[in-house]
Design a protein around this motif. Structure first.
Motif, PDB file in Angstrom:
ATOM      1  N   HIS A 106       4.596  14.647   1.037  1.00  0.00           N
ATOM      2  CA  HIS A 106       5.326  13.242   2.326  1.00  0.00           C
ATOM      3  C   HIS A 106       4.472  11.900   1.737  1.00  0.00           C
ATOM      4  O   HIS A 106       3.281  11.739   1.129  1.00  0.00           O
ATOM      5  CB  HIS A 106       4.864  13.560   3.949  1.00  0.00           C
ATOM      6  N   VAL A 149       4.226   7.517   1.901  1.00  0.00           N
ATOM      7  CA  VAL A 149       4.802   6.284   2.942  1.00  0.00           C
ATOM      8  C   VAL A 149       4.554   5.214   1.947  1.00  0.00           C
ATOM      9  O   VAL A 149       2.963   5.089   0.725  1.00  0.00           O
ATOM     10  CB  VAL A 149       3.318   6.399   3.569  1.00  0.00           C
ATOM     11  N   ILE A 178       6.520   2.866  13.137  1.00  0.00           N
ATOM     12  CA  ILE A 178       5.740   3.563  11.719  1.00  0.00           C
ATOM     13  C   ILE A 178       4.003   2.961  12.087  1.00  0.00           C
ATOM     14  O   ILE A 178       4.520   1.735  11.870  1.00  0.00           O
ATOM     15  CB  ILE A 178       5.781   3.858  10.192  1.00  0.00           C
ATOM     16  N   VAL A 194      -1.192   7.919   8.741  1.00  0.00           N
ATOM     17  CA  VAL A 194       0.426   6.813   9.304  1.00  0.00           C
ATOM     18  C   VAL A 194       1.015   7.671  10.250  1.00  0.00           C
ATOM     19  O   VAL A 194       0.513   9.115  10.582  1.00  0.00           O
ATOM     20  CB  VAL A 194       1.708   7.487   7.902  1.00  0.00           C
ATOM     21  N   ILE A 207       8.709   6.171   4.253  1.00  0.00           N
ATOM     22  CA  ILE A 207       8.198   7.730   4.243  1.00  0.00           C
ATOM     23  C   ILE A 207       9.330   9.219   3.519  1.00  0.00           C
ATOM     24  O   ILE A 207      10.833   8.403   4.478  1.00  0.00           O
ATOM     25  CB  ILE A 207       8.447   8.777   5.743  1.00  0.00           C
ATOM     26  N   MET A 214      17.165   8.124  13.097  1.00  0.00           N
ATOM     27  CA  MET A 214      15.984   7.526  12.928  1.00  0.00           C
ATOM     28  C   MET A 214      15.354   8.399  12.058  1.00  0.00           C
ATOM     29  O   MET A 214      14.111   7.547  11.461  1.00  0.00           O
ATOM     30  CB  MET A 214      15.978   6.223  13.102  1.00  0.00           C
ATOM     31  N   GLN A 225      11.530  -1.285  15.008  1.00  0.00           N
ATOM     32  CA  GLN A 225      13.040  -1.239  14.918  1.00  0.00           C
ATOM     33  C   GLN A 225      13.838  -0.604  16.331  1.00  0.00           C
ATOM     34  O   GLN A 225      13.255   0.705  16.156  1.00  0.00           O
ATOM     35  CB  GLN A 225      13.443  -0.354  13.471  1.00  0.00           C
ATOM     36  N   PHE A 251       0.801  11.298   8.868  1.00  0.00           N
ATOM     37  CA  PHE A 251       0.051  11.803   7.834  1.00  0.00           C
ATOM     38  C   PHE A 251      -1.387  11.200   7.131  1.00  0.00           C
ATOM     39  O   PHE A 251      -1.646  10.689   8.390  1.00  0.00           O
ATOM     40  CB  PHE A 251       0.937  11.103   6.840  1.00  0.00           C
ATOM     41  N   VAL A 252      -2.283  11.510   6.797  1.00  0.00           N
ATOM     42  CA  VAL A 252      -3.424  10.698   6.669  1.00  0.00           C
ATOM     43  C   VAL A 252      -3.828  11.902   4.513  1.00  0.00           C
ATOM     44  O   VAL A 252      -3.472  11.858   4.138  1.00  0.00           O
ATOM     45  CB  VAL A 252      -4.663  11.689   6.849  1.00  0.00           C
ATOM     46  N   ASP A 253      -4.096  10.339   4.415  1.00  0.00           N
ATOM     47  CA  ASP A 253      -4.286   9.987   2.623  1.00  0.00           C
ATOM     48  C   ASP A 253      -5.992   9.401   2.505  1.00  0.00           C
ATOM     49  O   ASP A 253      -6.014   8.080   2.686  1.00  0.00           O
ATOM     50  CB  ASP A 253      -3.608   9.312   1.688  1.00  0.00           C
ATOM     51  N   ILE A 269       8.791  -0.281   5.691  1.00  0.00           N
ATOM     52  CA  ILE A 269       7.357   1.255   6.122  1.00  0.00           C
ATOM     53  C   ILE A 269       8.429   2.672   5.756  1.00  0.00           C
ATOM     54  O   ILE A 269       9.228   3.124   6.398  1.00  0.00           O
ATOM     55  CB  ILE A 269       6.094   1.228   7.235  1.00  0.00           C
ATOM     56  N   TRP A 308      13.677   8.480   5.193  1.00  0.00           N
ATOM     57  CA  TRP A 308      13.743   7.813   6.353  1.00  0.00           C
ATOM     58  C   TRP A 308      12.549   5.885   6.154  1.00  0.00           C
ATOM     59  O   TRP A 308      11.945   6.261   5.437  1.00  0.00           O
ATOM     60  CB  TRP A 308      11.866   8.153   7.698  1.00  0.00           C
ATOM     61  N   ASP A 309      12.960   5.286   7.474  1.00  0.00           N
ATOM     62  CA  ASP A 309      12.047   3.783   7.234  1.00  0.00           C
ATOM     63  C   ASP A 309      12.183   3.199   8.434  1.00  0.00           C
ATOM     64  O   ASP A 309      12.909   3.233   9.191  1.00  0.00           O
ATOM     65  CB  ASP A 309      12.888   3.318   6.092  1.00  0.00           C
ATOM     66  N   VAL A 362       5.173  -1.231  12.303  1.00  0.00           N
ATOM     67  CA  VAL A 362       6.470  -2.452  11.739  1.00  0.00           C
ATOM     68  C   VAL A 362       7.152  -1.579  13.071  1.00  0.00           C
ATOM     69  O   VAL A 362       7.449  -0.441  12.819  1.00  0.00           O
ATOM     70  CB  VAL A 362       7.304  -1.574  10.633  1.00  0.00           C
ATOM     71  N   ARG A 397       0.722  -1.378   0.244  1.00  0.00           N
ATOM     72  CA  ARG A 397       0.244   0.031  -0.087  1.00  0.00           C
ATOM     73  C   ARG A 397       1.346   1.408  -0.117  1.00  0.00           C
ATOM     74  O   ARG A 397       2.077   0.720   0.822  1.00  0.00           O
ATOM     75  CB  ARG A 397      -1.001   0.551   1.817  1.00  0.00           C
ATOM     76  N   ALA A 398       0.278   2.175  -0.584  1.00  0.00           N
ATOM     77  CA  ALA A 398       1.669   3.666  -1.003  1.00  0.00           C
ATOM     78  C   ALA A 398      -0.238   4.709  -0.289  1.00  0.00           C
ATOM     79  O   ALA A 398      -1.168   5.016  -0.772  1.00  0.00           O
ATOM     80  CB  ALA A 398       2.006   3.867  -1.925  1.00  0.00           C
ATOM     81  N   PHE A 399       0.797   5.716   0.153  1.00  0.00           N
ATOM     82  CA  PHE A 399      -0.710   7.214   0.818  1.00  0.00           C
ATOM     83  C   PHE A 399       0.679   8.655   0.007  1.00  0.00           C
ATOM     84  O   PHE A 399       2.050   8.208   0.435  1.00  0.00           O
ATOM     85  CB  PHE A 399      -0.357   7.210   2.665  1.00  0.00           C
ATOM     86  N   VAL A 400      -0.495   9.674  -0.037  1.00  0.00           N
ATOM     87  CA  VAL A 400       0.488  11.095  -0.277  1.00  0.00           C
ATOM     88  C   VAL A 400      -0.095  11.555   0.677  1.00  0.00           C
ATOM     89  O   VAL A 400      -1.247  12.026   0.878  1.00  0.00           O
ATOM     90  CB  VAL A 400       0.308  11.172  -1.192  1.00  0.00           C
ATOM     91  N   ASP A 401       0.882  12.792   1.327  1.00  0.00           N
ATOM     92  CA  ASP A 401       0.116  13.549   2.528  1.00  0.00           C
ATOM     93  C   ASP A 401       1.174  14.893   2.338  1.00  0.00           C
ATOM     94  O   ASP A 401       2.098  15.095   2.534  1.00  0.00           O
ATOM     95  CB  ASP A 401      -0.334  13.052   3.381  1.00  0.00           C
ATOM     96  N   HIS A 424       4.446   8.204  12.248  1.00  0.00           N
ATOM     97  CA  HIS A 424       6.237   8.262  12.584  1.00  0.00           C
ATOM     98  C   HIS A 424       6.206   8.675  13.943  1.00  0.00           C
ATOM     99  O   HIS A 424       6.423   9.320  14.098  1.00  0.00           O
ATOM    100  CB  HIS A 424       7.393   8.507  11.993  1.00  0.00           C
ATOM    101  N   ILE A 446       0.161   2.434  10.933  1.00  0.00           N
ATOM    102  CA  ILE A 446      -1.368   3.113   9.829  1.00  0.00           C
ATOM    103  C   ILE A 446      -2.273   2.109   9.950  1.00  0.00           C
ATOM    104  O   ILE A 446      -2.682   0.861  10.369  1.00  0.00           O
ATOM    105  CB  ILE A 446      -0.438   1.969   8.074  1.00  0.00           C
ATOM    106  N   HIS A 484       4.648   1.329   2.012  1.00  0.00           N
ATOM    107  CA  HIS A 484       4.601  -0.127   3.279  1.00  0.00           C
ATOM    108  C   HIS A 484       4.649  -2.038   2.375  1.00  0.00           C
ATOM    109  O   HIS A 484       3.582  -1.588   1.312  1.00  0.00           O
ATOM    110  CB  HIS A 484       2.544  -0.549   3.492  1.00  0.00           C
TER     111      HIS A 484
END
Lengths: 128, 128
Positions: free
Chosen positions: A78, A80, B97, B80, A99, B127, B115, B73-75, A97, A111-112, B113, A71-75, B82, B99, A82
């Motif tokens: 940014h 994101v 992160i 999402v 960003i 990070m 880490q 973030f929101v889409d 995930i 970032w991940d 996820v 899945r992928a998102f945009v705001d 972080h 979702i 997954h």
């Protein structure tokens, strides 16, 4: 609701996966990543050149690696993503995930978070 | 550009952090989380009741835990977040992160996820 600019940002990052990360193609980095790239991943040293060196290294180490986007998102600026990355097709691999921050049509910051895909935990549902 | 619905979805999830996750308050879960909650985190068994049990358990185990939100973030119906979670204030803790999928004004599905925050890797950048 995605604006045209947001859709462009999402498409840039999906292009990064298709043309740079999936094929581990260091030579395609400059089409997607800004010269002043700010790296927060702990996998690679900072900067765009270090990303190229990292891609060249993992292409040798795991030439069959697969990035399976879930899945992928945009705001705004940014994006994101997954995904499930497997260094080899029969590995359990990692849940990741990412960003990305996009600036002027290029990826400017990243970032991940990575977690190994395990079995036998308290939750039988998939991580994805 | 965030629609009013997207802002509501983002506010719901930020409320989940403020009123449920930060205070580890199982009794507040039903105000934010749908009865049919789908859990993908490997930390807890599936379902809303298991989330409550998990919160009660970690509240005893790590009563001083801190969730430090770095960006959100929101889409559409996905949010999402972080953040840096530390089981105790002097722990290095974890980068996470999350979702969330929102449906009818409640959190209906969750992926994460995680880490561990380490030191001494190839990248001196944070990070976060």
């Amino acid at each position: 609701m995605r604006t045209e600019q947001e859709q462009n940002n999402l498409d840039l990052v999906l292009g990064l996966f298709a043309h740079v990360l999936n094929p581990m193609d260091a030579d395609a980095v400059d089409r997607f990543v800004a010269p002043g790239y700010i790296q927060h991943s702990q996998l690679a040293p900072p900067g765009r050149d270090a990303l190229k060196a990292f891609l060249r290294e993992i292409r040798v180490r795991s030439p069959l690696a697969v990035h399976d986007i879930k899945r992928a998102f945009v705001d705004g600026d940014h994006v994101v993503v997954h995904y499930h990355v497997r260094p080899a097709p029969d590995d359990r691999g990692w849940a990741v995930i990412d960003i990305f921050r996009v600036e002027d049509g290029l990826v400017a910051e990243h970032w991940d978070v990575l977690q190994p895909v395990a079995e036998g935990g308290p939750n039988p549902n998939s991580m994805f």
